[in-house]
Design an enzyme around this catalytic site. Structure first.
Site, PDB file in Angstrom:
ATOM      1  N   ILE A 136      18.131  43.967  61.213  1.00 16.14           N
ATOM      2  CA  ILE A 136      17.280  45.062  62.112  1.00 16.14           C
ATOM      3  C   ILE A 136      16.203  44.665  61.822  1.00 16.14           C
ATOM      4  O   ILE A 136      15.952  44.311  60.779  1.00 16.14           O
ATOM      5  CB  ILE A 136      18.000  46.742  61.662  1.00 16.14           C
ATOM      6  CG1 ILE A 136      19.223  47.162  61.903  1.00 16.14           C
ATOM      7  CG2 ILE A 136      16.937  47.697  61.669  1.00 16.14           C
ATOM      8  CD1 ILE A 136      19.753  48.665  61.478  1.00 16.14           C
ATOM      9  N   TYR A 152      -0.919  50.539  72.633  1.00 16.52           N
ATOM     10  CA  TYR A 152       0.412  50.328  72.995  1.00 16.52           C
ATOM     11  C   TYR A 152       1.260  51.218  73.582  1.00 16.52           C
ATOM     12  O   TYR A 152       2.572  50.737  73.358  1.00 16.52           O
ATOM     13  CB  TYR A 152       0.820  51.845  71.836  1.00 16.52           C
ATOM     14  CG  TYR A 152       1.808  52.258  70.947  1.00 16.52           C
ATOM     15  CD1 TYR A 152       2.463  51.521  69.890  1.00 16.52           C
ATOM     16  CD2 TYR A 152       2.493  53.486  71.704  1.00 16.52           C
ATOM     17  CE1 TYR A 152       3.480  52.080  69.252  1.00 16.52           C
ATOM     18  CE2 TYR A 152       3.243  53.725  70.890  1.00 16.52           C
ATOM     19  CZ  TYR A 152       4.248  53.724  70.100  1.00 16.52           C
ATOM     20  OH  TYR A 152       4.911  53.804  69.424  1.00 16.52           O
ATOM     21  N   THR A 197       7.241  59.668  60.744  1.00 17.93           N
ATOM     22  CA  THR A 197       7.416  58.433  60.152  1.00 17.93           C
ATOM     23  C   THR A 197       6.157  58.230  59.897  1.00 17.93           C
ATOM     24  O   THR A 197       5.102  58.805  59.835  1.00 17.93           O
ATOM     25  CB  THR A 197       7.786  57.835  61.171  1.00 17.93           C
ATOM     26  OG1 THR A 197       7.120  57.520  61.804  1.00 17.93           O
ATOM     27  CG2 THR A 197       8.929  57.424  61.305  1.00 17.93           C
ATOM     28  N   LYS A 236       4.481  49.250  74.804  1.00 18.04           N
ATOM     29  CA  LYS A 236       6.039  49.818  75.024  1.00 18.04           C
ATOM     30  C   LYS A 236       6.501  49.890  76.570  1.00 18.04           C
ATOM     31  O   LYS A 236       7.690  49.773  76.622  1.00 18.04           O
ATOM     32  CB  LYS A 236       6.209  51.583  74.520  1.00 18.04           C
ATOM     33  CG  LYS A 236       5.812  51.771  72.680  1.00 18.04           C
ATOM     34  CD  LYS A 236       6.900  50.672  72.352  1.00 18.04           C
ATOM     35  CE  LYS A 236       7.126  50.759  71.122  1.00 18.04           C
ATOM     36  NZ  LYS A 236       8.285  49.736  70.113  1.00 18.04           N
ATOM     37  N   VAL A 266       9.024  61.726  65.748  1.00 20.74           N
ATOM     38  CA  VAL A 266       9.794  61.151  64.181  1.00 20.74           C
ATOM     39  C   VAL A 266       8.890  61.464  63.643  1.00 20.74           C
ATOM     40  O   VAL A 266       7.784  60.781  63.535  1.00 20.74           O
ATOM     41  CB  VAL A 266      10.601  60.248  64.076  1.00 20.74           C
ATOM     42  CG1 VAL A 266      11.437  60.515  63.916  1.00 20.74           C
ATOM     43  CG2 VAL A 266      11.480  59.973  65.563  1.00 20.74           C
TER      44      VAL A 266
END
Length: 245
Positions: free
Chosen positions: A8, A150, A187, A154, A185
């Site tokens: 990961i 960004y 984060t 993606k 999320v």
């Protein structure tokens, strides 16, 4: 879930850290690759940490090769999770320097491509299930001002996943590769977006509103969601939304 072993990236914080903890709690060995380290993970049996700057591409092939050599005899699934990424630069494209643009694509797009290539190559002789999960975002589909770098990275991850899926579709002992959009999320990346100067970053208020209205998902929930997705077989190359789980 099958007896599994995981690699990961970006495991030192956020979704990568949470998922690593959950996998370790279920008895699965995890190798985390990141510049920083998580003290929570370092205390866990079964965790191996590799301190590495993922913008340095020269050592990625050897890194993956060394980890594939550690796959245990009783393993039924080996899985690469390309989780590492970055958010900045968050500004109009004419204000982004060449260095900022290059560094973003090195970490968020080129590195997952190289790691996936190395993973497929070095696991080819393993007679077990092989899986790659690329963490993506809705930003890969929906354009946003001041997020062009960004969003483009993606979108590249999405197309890369689909292309490799098309390559693997009729390959013997094919690799299952999917891109997962976990939704919004809570984060460090979200906090980073909310903390931007509102005049310089047009999307700042939208990120703040999502936080204030409780639209953000907890890392624990996304961790559970990803655990479910790991154990499910998908058509290789599929883009998986949070709602699909």
């Amino acid at each position: 879930m099958k007896r599994s072993q995981f690699i990961i990236t970006g495991a030192s914080r956020g979704i990568g850290e949470q998922l690593s903890l959950m996998l370790l709690e279920n008895g699965f060995p995890v190798t985390g690759i990141a510049r920083g380290q998580s003290e929570r993970l370092m205390q866990q049996p079964g965790y191996t940490h590799i301190h590495y700057d993922l913008a340095d591409h020269d050592g990625l092939d050897a890194l993956i090769q060394s980890q594939i050599h550690t796959v245990q005899d009783d393993i039924e699934l080996v899985c690469l999770i390309n989780n590492a990424g970055m958010l900045e630069p968050l500004k109009a494209i004419e204000r982004c320097s060449a260095k900022e643009i290059e560094h973003h694509f090195q970490v968020s797009l080129v590195t997952p491509i190289i790691l996936t290539s190395a993973f497929i190559r070095h696991t080819k002789k393993l007679n077990i299930k092989r899986k790659v999960i690329n963490l993506t975002s809705g930003s890969g589909t929906y354009p946003a001002p001041h997020m062009s770098v960004y969003c483009t990275a993606k979108a590249g991850i999405n197309m890369f996943t689909q292309c490799v899926g098309a390559e693997q579709q009729f390959t013997e002992n094919s690799v299952e590769i999917i891109a997962v959009d976990p939704g919004m999320v809570d984060t460090d990346m979200q906090r980073q977006a909310r903390s931007q100067d509102r005049e310089a970053f047009e999307m700042g208020p939208a990120f703040q509103q999502a936080y204030e209205t409780g639209q953000l998902l907890a890392k624990e929930e996304i961790g559970r969601h990803l655990l479910r997705l790991i154990g499910v077989s998908f058509d290789t190359g599929k883009l998986v939304m949070y709602s699909d789980g």
